[in-house]
Design a protein around this motif. Structure first.
Motif, short mmCIF file in Angstrom:
data_model
loop_
_atom_site.label_atom_id
_atom_site.label_comp_id
_atom_site.label_asym_id
_atom_site.label_seq_id
_atom_site.Cartn_x
_atom_site.Cartn_y
_atom_site.Cartn_z
N MET A 1 73.20 66.67 35.72
CA MET A 1 72.24 66.31 34.50
C MET A 1 72.46 67.09 33.98
N THR A 2 72.63 66.40 32.34
CA THR A 2 72.62 67.36 30.95
C THR A 2 71.43 67.31 30.57
N ASP A 3 70.74 68.54 29.68
CA ASP A 3 69.90 68.88 29.22
C ASP A 3 69.16 67.83 28.06
N ALA A 4 68.60 67.40 28.07
CA ALA A 4 68.33 66.05 26.98
C ALA A 4 67.69 66.97 25.79
N LYS A 5 67.77 66.33 24.36
CA LYS A 5 67.65 67.28 23.35
C LYS A 5 66.21 66.97 23.27
N PRO A 6 65.71 68.00 22.54
CA PRO A 6 64.27 68.21 22.42
C PRO A 6 63.57 67.00 21.26
N LEU A 7 62.36 66.26 21.72
CA LEU A 7 62.08 64.97 20.99
C LEU A 7 61.57 66.40 19.66
N ARG A 8 61.15 64.68 18.97
CA ARG A 8 60.06 65.14 17.69
C ARG A 8 58.34 65.18 18.00
N ALA A 9 57.72 65.76 17.01
CA ALA A 9 56.33 65.55 17.59
C ALA A 9 55.28 63.87 17.77
N ASP A 10 56.87 63.15 16.85
CA ASP A 10 55.97 61.75 17.06
C ASP A 10 56.53 61.11 18.22
N ALA A 11 58.40 61.45 18.94
CA ALA A 11 58.78 60.81 19.76
C ALA A 11 57.94 61.37 21.12
N ARG A 12 57.84 62.33 21.40
CA ARG A 12 57.36 63.01 22.31
C ARG A 12 55.83 61.97 22.46
N ARG A 13 55.04 61.80 21.57
CA ARG A 13 53.75 61.29 21.59
C ARG A 13 54.29 59.51 22.02
N ASN A 14 54.76 59.14 21.21
CA ASN A 14 55.05 57.86 21.62
C ASN A 14 55.97 57.47 23.78
N ARG A 15 56.60 58.87 24.01
CA ARG A 15 56.83 59.17 24.99
C ARG A 15 55.75 59.23 25.99
N ASP A 16 55.07 59.65 25.50
CA ASP A 16 54.24 60.44 26.62
C ASP A 16 52.95 58.94 26.88
N ALA A 17 52.40 58.65 26.02
CA ALA A 17 51.97 57.27 25.90
C ALA A 17 52.70 55.81 26.67
N LEU A 18 53.33 56.41 27.13
CA LEU A 18 54.17 55.34 27.56
C LEU A 18 54.18 55.60 28.79
N LEU A 19 53.97 56.72 30.09
CA LEU A 19 54.15 57.24 31.09
C LEU A 19 52.89 57.33 31.63
N ALA A 20 51.33 57.63 30.65
CA ALA A 20 50.31 57.22 30.57
C ALA A 20 49.92 56.00 31.14
N LYS A 21 50.61 54.71 29.96
CA LYS A 21 50.35 53.33 31.23
C LYS A 21 51.29 53.10 32.03
N ALA A 22 52.32 53.40 32.47
CA ALA A 22 52.74 52.93 32.90
C ALA A 22 52.64 53.56 34.90
N ARG A 23 52.04 55.54 34.52
CA ARG A 23 51.39 55.27 35.65
C ARG A 23 49.94 54.39 36.17
N GLU A 24 49.23 54.46 35.45
CA GLU A 24 48.24 53.45 35.07
C GLU A 24 48.12 52.57 35.46
N LEU A 25 49.73 51.47 34.79
CA LEU A 25 49.27 50.13 35.63
C LEU A 25 50.35 50.44 37.05
N PHE A 26 51.34 51.25 37.19
CA PHE A 26 51.85 51.25 38.44
C PHE A 26 50.79 51.54 40.12
N ALA A 27 49.65 52.10 39.40
CA ALA A 27 48.81 52.57 39.83
C ALA A 27 48.02 51.31 40.65
N ASP A 28 47.91 50.74 40.01
CA ASP A 28 46.81 49.17 39.75
C ASP A 28 47.96 47.69 40.06
N ASN A 29 49.43 48.34 41.22
CA ASN A 29 50.26 47.64 41.31
C ASN A 29 50.77 46.62 40.02
N GLY A 30 50.91 47.16 39.14
CA GLY A 30 51.56 46.25 37.63
C GLY A 30 53.05 46.83 37.86
#
Length: 217
Positions: A1-30
């Motif tokens: 696996m190659t090292d991913a390029k570091p994300l800008r702060a705004d890109a990191r926030r967007n990615r974290d928001a997607l992961l948080a929502k996905a974690r919530e939805l997956f937990a609710d069978n979404g």
């Protein structure tokens, strides 16, 4: 696996928001939610979703990796802060509690096992390492037997994970952990002849220096 390029702060926030929502939805069978809706519910654009996670499985894999990293971190913390046998027991019971509380995520992992087996294999290896470390510490401390491998514990854990939709999952999985721990702990010393005898003093048959007291005159 190659090292991913570091994300800008705004890109990191967007990615974290997607992961948080996905974690919530997956937990609710979404997991089967329309993929574009993940972006809407996370408050980001559809293009942002596809830029970070081109497929539903890629999003699920990222959630899985974060969940697994948190579990492994907890194992290392327990190993460093509590007695070794308690650390192993706490980790195993905590894993059962986590699976019980996130049954939707467990279903997502089942999907990943069928579609992205290589990612699951990496995760299993990481989990195996922390279980092996916990068990090795308990063996070194003398509280667990040395003739049972971490692989045997992992087989039990895989069975527990596969049974996430069992009607009495939490209670029965806890009992499996109890059985595993009972098998890992040193067996009780076999009863020896004379164990029930009440000692009344030195053994006259084996102590040549002992003599009965001389009666008072």
């Amino acid at each position: 696996m190659t090292d991913a390029k570091p994300l800008r702060a705004d890109a990191r926030r967007n990615r974290d928001a997607l992961l948080a929502k996905a974690r919530e939805l997956f937990a609710d069978n979404g997991f089967d939610l329309r993929f574009d809706d993940f972006a809407k519910l996370a408050g980001v654009g559809t293009g942002t979703l596809y830029r970070h996670f081109p497929t539903r499985e890629a999003l699920a894999e990222a959630v899985y990796r974060e969940e697994l990293a948190a579990l492994c971190d907890r194992a290392r913390t327990l190993r460093a802060t509590v007695p070794a046998d308690e650390a192993l027991e706490s980790f195993l019971r905590g894993l059962v509690a986590h699976l019980h509380a996130h049954q939707g995520l467990a279903r997502t992992l089942a999907v990943l096992m069928a579609t992205r087996a290589e990612a699951m294999a990496e995760g299993a290896q990481a989990l195996h390492r922390v279980v092996a470390d916990l068990l090795a510490s308990a063996v070194e401390a003398g509280t667990m037997r040395a003739d049972v491998s971490a692989g045997a514990v992992m087989i039990a854990l895989q069975g527990i994970c596969a049974a996430y939709d069992h009607p009495d999952f939490r209670a029965d999985a806890d009992q499996v952990v109890t059985l595993v721990l009972a098998g890992l702990r040193h067996p009780a010393r076999p009863r020896q002849a004379g164990d029930n005898a009440v000692s009344a003093g030195p053994d006259t048959a084996t102590s040549p220096t002992w003599r009965p007291p001389t009666p008072a005159r």
